[in-house]
Motif scaffolding. Structure first.
Motif, PDB file in Angstrom:
ATOM      1  N   VAL A  50       0.845  -1.206   0.000  1.00 52.18           N
ATOM      2  CA  VAL A  50       0.000   0.000   0.000  1.00 52.18           C
ATOM      3  C   VAL A  50       0.877   1.252   0.000  1.00 52.18           C
ATOM      4  CG1 VAL A  50      -1.708   1.312   1.354  1.00 52.18           C
ATOM      5  CG2 VAL A  50      -1.932  -1.173   1.120  1.00 52.18           C
ATOM      6  N   LEU A  51       1.923   1.240   0.828  1.00 54.41           N
ATOM      7  CA  LEU A  51       2.829   2.394   0.901  1.00 54.41           C
ATOM      8  C   LEU A  51       3.513   2.666  -0.432  1.00 54.41           C
ATOM      9  CD1 LEU A  51       4.813   1.797   4.185  1.00 54.41           C
ATOM     10  CD2 LEU A  51       3.561   3.872   3.614  1.00 54.41           C
ATOM     11  N   LEU A  52       4.019   1.589  -1.023  1.00 51.45           N
ATOM     12  CA  LEU A  52       4.741   1.708  -2.297  1.00 51.45           C
ATOM     13  C   LEU A  52       3.844   2.369  -3.341  1.00 51.45           C
ATOM     14  CD1 LEU A  52       7.527   0.411  -3.418  1.00 51.45           C
ATOM     15  CD2 LEU A  52       6.047  -1.243  -4.515  1.00 51.45           C
ATOM     16  N   GLN A  53       2.596   1.912  -3.378  1.00 51.69           N
ATOM     17  CA  GLN A  53       1.659   2.416  -4.380  1.00 51.69           C
ATOM     18  C   GLN A  53       1.355   3.902  -4.150  1.00 51.69           C
ATOM     19  OE1 GLN A  53      -1.890   3.018  -3.586  1.00 51.69           O
ATOM     20  NE2 GLN A  53      -2.314   3.672  -5.685  1.00 51.69           N
ATOM     21  N   ARG A  54       1.060   4.257  -2.879  1.00 49.51           N
ATOM     22  CA  ARG A  54       0.700   5.646  -2.573  1.00 49.51           C
ATOM     23  C   ARG A  54       1.868   6.592  -2.864  1.00 49.51           C
ATOM     24  NH1 ARG A  54      -3.754   3.487  -1.447  1.00 49.51           N
ATOM     25  NH2 ARG A  54      -5.296   4.520  -0.148  1.00 49.51           N
ATOM     26  N   LEU A  55       3.064   6.194  -2.396  1.00 47.89           N
ATOM     27  CA  LEU A  55       4.216   7.095  -2.536  1.00 47.89           C
ATOM     28  C   LEU A  55       4.600   7.254  -4.011  1.00 47.89           C
ATOM     29  CD1 LEU A  55       6.326   5.953   0.552  1.00 47.89           C
ATOM     30  CD2 LEU A  55       4.981   8.047   0.310  1.00 47.89           C
ATOM     31  N   ALA A  56       4.484   6.154  -4.779  1.00 45.01           N
ATOM     32  CA  ALA A  56       4.814   6.253  -6.212  1.00 45.01           C
ATOM     33  C   ALA A  56       3.805   7.154  -6.920  1.00 45.01           C
ATOM     34  CB  ALA A  56       4.817   4.859  -6.829  1.00 45.01           C
ATOM     35  N   PHE A 509      11.277   5.022   9.496  1.00 45.66           N
ATOM     36  CA  PHE A 509       9.868   4.742   9.798  1.00 45.66           C
ATOM     37  C   PHE A 509       9.634   3.245   9.932  1.00 45.66           C
ATOM     38  CE2 PHE A 509      10.065   8.807   7.875  1.00 45.66           C
ATOM     39  CZ  PHE A 509       9.025   9.546   8.401  1.00 45.66           C
ATOM     40  N   VAL A 510       8.588   2.904  10.657  1.00 49.69           N
ATOM     41  CA  VAL A 510       8.112   1.520  10.668  1.00 49.69           C
ATOM     42  C   VAL A 510       6.639   1.575  10.283  1.00 49.69           C
ATOM     43  CG1 VAL A 510       7.711  -0.562  12.028  1.00 49.69           C
ATOM     44  CG2 VAL A 510       9.707   0.867  12.520  1.00 49.69           C
ATOM     45  N   CYS A 511       6.239   0.703   9.372  1.00 49.71           N
ATOM     46  CA  CYS A 511       4.829   0.687   8.979  1.00 49.71           C
ATOM     47  C   CYS A 511       4.431  -0.738   8.614  1.00 49.71           C
ATOM     48  CB  CYS A 511       4.609   1.628   7.797  1.00 49.71           C
ATOM     49  SG  CYS A 511       2.874   1.713   7.335  1.00 49.71           S
ATOM     50  N   ASP A 512       3.851  -1.432   9.544  1.00 47.74           N
ATOM     51  CA  ASP A 512       3.302  -2.778   9.330  1.00 47.74           C
ATOM     52  C   ASP A 512       2.565  -3.161  10.608  1.00 47.74           C
ATOM     53  OD1 ASP A 512       5.304  -3.349  11.138  1.00 47.74           O
ATOM     54  OD2 ASP A 512       6.555  -4.485   9.765  1.00 47.74           O
ATOM     55  N   GLY A 513       2.242  -4.434  10.764  1.00 44.12           N
ATOM     56  CA  GLY A 513       1.493  -4.844  11.950  1.00 44.12           C
ATOM     57  C   GLY A 513       2.269  -4.645  13.238  1.00 44.12           C
ATOM     58  N   SER A 514       3.572  -4.467  13.159  1.00 43.00           N
ATOM     59  CA  SER A 514       4.357  -4.373  14.399  1.00 43.00           C
ATOM     60  C   SER A 514       4.096  -3.071  15.152  1.00 43.00           C
ATOM     61  CB  SER A 514       5.854  -4.569  14.136  1.00 43.00           C
ATOM     62  OG  SER A 514       6.313  -3.633  13.220  1.00 43.00           O
ATOM     63  N   ILE A 515       3.523  -2.061  14.514  1.00 42.13           N
ATOM     64  CA  ILE A 515       3.299  -0.795  15.240  1.00 42.13           C
ATOM     65  C   ILE A 515       1.998  -0.819  16.041  1.00 42.13           C
ATOM     66  CG2 ILE A 515       4.651   0.537  13.586  1.00 42.13           C
ATOM     67  CD1 ILE A 515       2.045   1.752  12.532  1.00 42.13           C
ATOM     68  N   ALA A 532      -1.251   1.903   6.826  1.00 38.56           N
ATOM     69  CA  ALA A 532      -0.263   2.207   5.779  1.00 38.56           C
ATOM     70  C   ALA A 532      -0.735   3.376   4.914  1.00 38.56           C
ATOM     71  CB  ALA A 532      -0.002   0.970   4.927  1.00 38.56           C
ATOM     72  N   ALA A 533      -2.023   3.381   4.573  1.00 39.72           N
ATOM     73  CA  ALA A 533      -2.551   4.487   3.756  1.00 39.72           C
ATOM     74  C   ALA A 533      -2.461   5.801   4.536  1.00 39.72           C
ATOM     75  CB  ALA A 533      -3.993   4.193   3.358  1.00 39.72           C
ATOM     76  N   ARG A 534      -2.681   5.726   5.844  1.00 35.32           N
ATOM     77  CA  ARG A 534      -2.622   6.927   6.688  1.00 35.32           C
ATOM     78  C   ARG A 534      -1.172   7.438   6.801  1.00 35.32           C
ATOM     79  NH1 ARG A 534      -1.722   7.498  12.083  1.00 35.32           N
ATOM     80  NH2 ARG A 534      -2.768   9.213  13.181  1.00 35.32           N
ATOM     81  N   THR A 535      -0.231   6.507   7.008  1.00 36.49           N
ATOM     82  CA  THR A 535       1.181   6.906   7.061  1.00 36.49           C
ATOM     83  C   THR A 535       1.602   7.529   5.734  1.00 36.49           C
ATOM     84  OG1 THR A 535       1.812   5.293   8.728  1.00 36.49           O
ATOM     85  CG2 THR A 535       3.550   5.992   7.242  1.00 36.49           C
ATOM     86  N   ALA A 536       1.150   6.929   4.628  1.00 34.59           N
ATOM     87  CA  ALA A 536       1.498   7.481   3.311  1.00 34.59           C
ATOM     88  C   ALA A 536       0.969   8.906   3.178  1.00 34.59           C
ATOM     89  CB  ALA A 536       0.928   6.599   2.206  1.00 34.59           C
TER      90      ALA A 536
END
Ligand SMILES: Cc1cc2nc3c(=O)[nH]c(=O)nc-3n(C[C@H](O)[C@H](O)[C@H](O)COP(=O)(O)OP(=O)(O)OC[C@H]3O[C@@H](n4cnc5c(N)ncnc54)[C@H](O)[C@@H]3O)c2cc1C
Ligand code: SF4
Length: 577
Positions: A50-56, A509-515, A532-536
């Motif tokens: 999700v992050l990769l897609q949003r940031l790209a 940054f950390v962005c996955d289930g671990s947060i 992830a969408a919110r972090t993006a």
């Protein structure tokens, strides 16, 4: 309709052939190693995709470095249980504690899409109470923001995957699903029958991120039940098919079969890139202006701990000594019942009916927090393992019970286990094939957890009996690891802030289930992708300031609905009015 690209798709580690559901119409972008990418994302899984897609899409130069392969769904996947074990992270890990977790197969994914490739796609939201559990129940910890801040992202991801479910879902923050539910399978019938007899409300036909009919060019579900084996059909959402194609079309690069070993810091004590090994074991260094770790609740803390260096001897971002701690798993006891009639539990997606009647704290019980009950539909190999554990079946006995497979139904507990500091990921003395120390996972149940599991397990057994099962057995197990790099407002007790930025290093940054600070008893995948969408959105709203300033702007970012992948957003099957 976009034309699928068949044929060679050149990736740095070799050519891929793409299947018809991975519609990518442009060659993949290539970035030079010695030119800093804006963002390097470690792990292209549920959150990373999700992050990769949003940031790209927002125009950043972004590289996803993924330890596993870039799956070609046509070539690599089979609708077969035995042939699908390569979807999991099977590399050695050490497990310990009084209640050790089973790691390896059936635990987390390895390959582009990560765990979203083999998830069952159950998509409930967390409840509002999950966000202020400590204030309400005096256990765990409160999230650094309330449910209302994540709610718009839940709604967005439910449109994006998209999620099918009932018109009215009564628990937590009651809401309806935009897309029509799935028809019932035999296991769903059992759950409905048992719950109805006991006066327990049930959600039917979802919520699940599987297309519930034919719509546009997205293939529909054919109800053969191979969801956990990847879904070769393409009806089930995974970031491999929902987000990764759009990321590549918008200029992202993915380096697959590449294992990140260390995050490197510059003299300014800021991150300047990652060191990784390619499939042949060659060492590479990719420069980056910022790094996001999205490696799952075990590999994320492992990487932070393995990146210890002068000034950060205890591991990166670990001044609070919470990296690796507060690891959580949900209690996932499976209750199996034999019925006189045929159930055929392999038919239909395993995830299609559930109840959250017992989710919230009930003062009548002698424990806090609660659990859900859900359908599961183990295929024969998983069923055989469960029967060996639950019934002690072996030899002829096992053979007999396997011949009886079509008469069995399985439903499961999904129970909340609280976050405890001693439940943690540390580094073992053993090393992997690249010489990187592997993870050791220590797990113990506490009093509240044990009482909750006992009560919940008996409730599921009661439902199975009420449905008419003539024999009932159960297997104790755990599901869904999260935590281990938790977020919070206080840098003394958490690893990252409310947007996933580590308290200690401003471009890490950390962005996955671990947060996740707590886990509720909802399956975590939707929450992970919503986070992830919110972090993006936060990163995009900060622009280039993230790359060279240590100043933190904690203002809530505007929501970028325009960044959703157009090929899947809104592409569910509308319900009949
Ligand atoms: C059988 C099964 C069924 C499930 N069903 C459901 C369900 O129905 N609903 C639900 O909500 N959840 C479900 N889950 C859980 C869900 O799949 C996970 O919670 C989710 O995928 C975790 O997302 P993540 O982003 O934290 O990590 P992942 O999706 O696991 O992504 C992490 C990625 O990082 C990569 N990686 C790790 N370390 C490195 C490194 N050092 N270098 C490069 N790459 C690295 C990994 O290969 C992986 O691809 C299920 C899980 C299992 C095992
Ligand atoms: S049952 Fe549906 S979602 Fe599951 S694998 Fe088959 S087609 Fe895919």
């Amino acid at each position: 309709m976009k034309q699928p690209l068949f044929g060679k798709f050149g990736a740095p580690n070799g050519d891929h052939m793409l299947g018809p559901i991975q519609k990518i119409t442009v060659p993949m972008q290539r970035y030079a190693e010695n030119e800093p990418a804006d963002y390097v994302i470690v792990g292209v899984g549920a959150a990373g995709g999700v992050l990769l897609q949003r940031l790209a899409r927002a125009g950043f130069r972004v590289i996803g470095i993924e330890a596993g392969p870039f799956w070609d769904t046509e070539r690599d996947w089979v609708s077969d249980e035995a042939g699908s074990h390569n979807l999991y992270w099977e590399d050695l890990r050490i497990t310990g504690g009084q209640d050790p977790l089973t790691l390896g197969a059936n635990n987390c994914g390895k390959g582009v899409g990560g765990g979203s490739v083999h998830w069952a796609a159950f998509c409930p939201r967390l409840h509002p109470s999950d966000f202020h559990m400590h204030s309400a129940d005096g256990v765990g910890v409160d999230w650094p923001f309330p449910y209302g801040e994540l709610k718009p992202y839940y709604e967005l991801l439910e449109l994006e995957m998209p999620v099918a479910g009932p018109a009215y879902y009564p628990w937590g923050d009651p809401h309806g699903y935009p897309y029509g539910p799935h028809p019932m399978g035999g296991v769903g019938d059992v759950l409905i029958r048992g719950c109805t007899k006991l006066g327990i409300g049930v959600s039917i036909g979802g919520p699940v991120a599987i297309i519930s009919g034919s719509h546009g060019d997205r293939p529909h579900c054919i109800y053969r039940g191979f969801c956990i084996q990847g879904c070769k059909v393409g009806a089930k959402a995974s970031t491999l098919i929902t987000h990764v194609p759009d990321a590549l079309e918008n200029g992202a690069e993915i380096r697959d079969n590449s294992m990140v070993a260390r995050i490197e810091l510059g003299k300014d004590r800021r991150v300047n890139g990652v060191m990784y090994f390619d499939q042949e074991g060659r060492e590479h260094f990719q420069k980056a202006k910022a790094v996001i770790v999205s490696g799952y609740a075990i590999e994320t803390p492992r990487l932070l701990l393995n990146s210890a260096c002068p000034g950060f001897e205890n591991g990166l971002a670990n001044s609070s000594d919470t990296v690796g701690r507060y690891l959580m798993a949900q209690a996932g006891n499976v209750v199996l019942g034999r019925f006189e009639e045929l159930i055929r539990m392999y038919k239909a997606p395993p995830a299609h009916a559930m109840t959250e009647e017992f989710y919230e704290t009930d003062p009548q019980r002698d424990f806090v927090r609660g659990f859900a009950i859900q359908t599961v539909g183990p295929l024969p190999i998983a069923f055989a393992k469960q029967m060996m554990v639950a019934k002690g079946a072996w030899g002829w006995g096992l053979r007999r019970v396997m011949m009886d497979y079509n008469h069995w139904a399985a439903i499961a507990l999904l129970g909340e286990i609280l976050p405890w500091p001693e439940n943690r990921v540390t580094l073992a003395n053993e090393k992997d094939r690249f010489g990187i120390p592997i993870a050791k996972v220590t797990f113990n149940l506490h009093e509240n957890d044990k009482k909750l599991i006992e009560f919940g397990k008996n409730k599921v057994i009661g439902v199975m009996r009420a449905a008419g099962a003539e024999e009932v057995v159960q297997e104790s197990r755990y599901a869904h690891l999260v935590g281990a790099a938790r977020m919070g407002n206080d840098s003394r007790t958490s690893v990252v802030d409310r947007y996933g930025r580590t308290h200690d290093i401003s471009n890490l940054f950390v962005c996955d289930g671990s947060i996740m600070p707590t886990q509720g008893s909802a399956n975590p995948g939707l929450t992970i992708q919503a986070l992830a969408a919110r972090t993006a959105d936060y990163l995009i709203s900060q622009g280039d300031a993230i790359f060279d300033s240590s100043k933190r702007n904690m203002e809530r970012p505007p929501m970028r609905e325009d960044l959703s992948p157009p090929a899947t957003w809104g592409k569910g099957v509308p319900r009949l009015k």
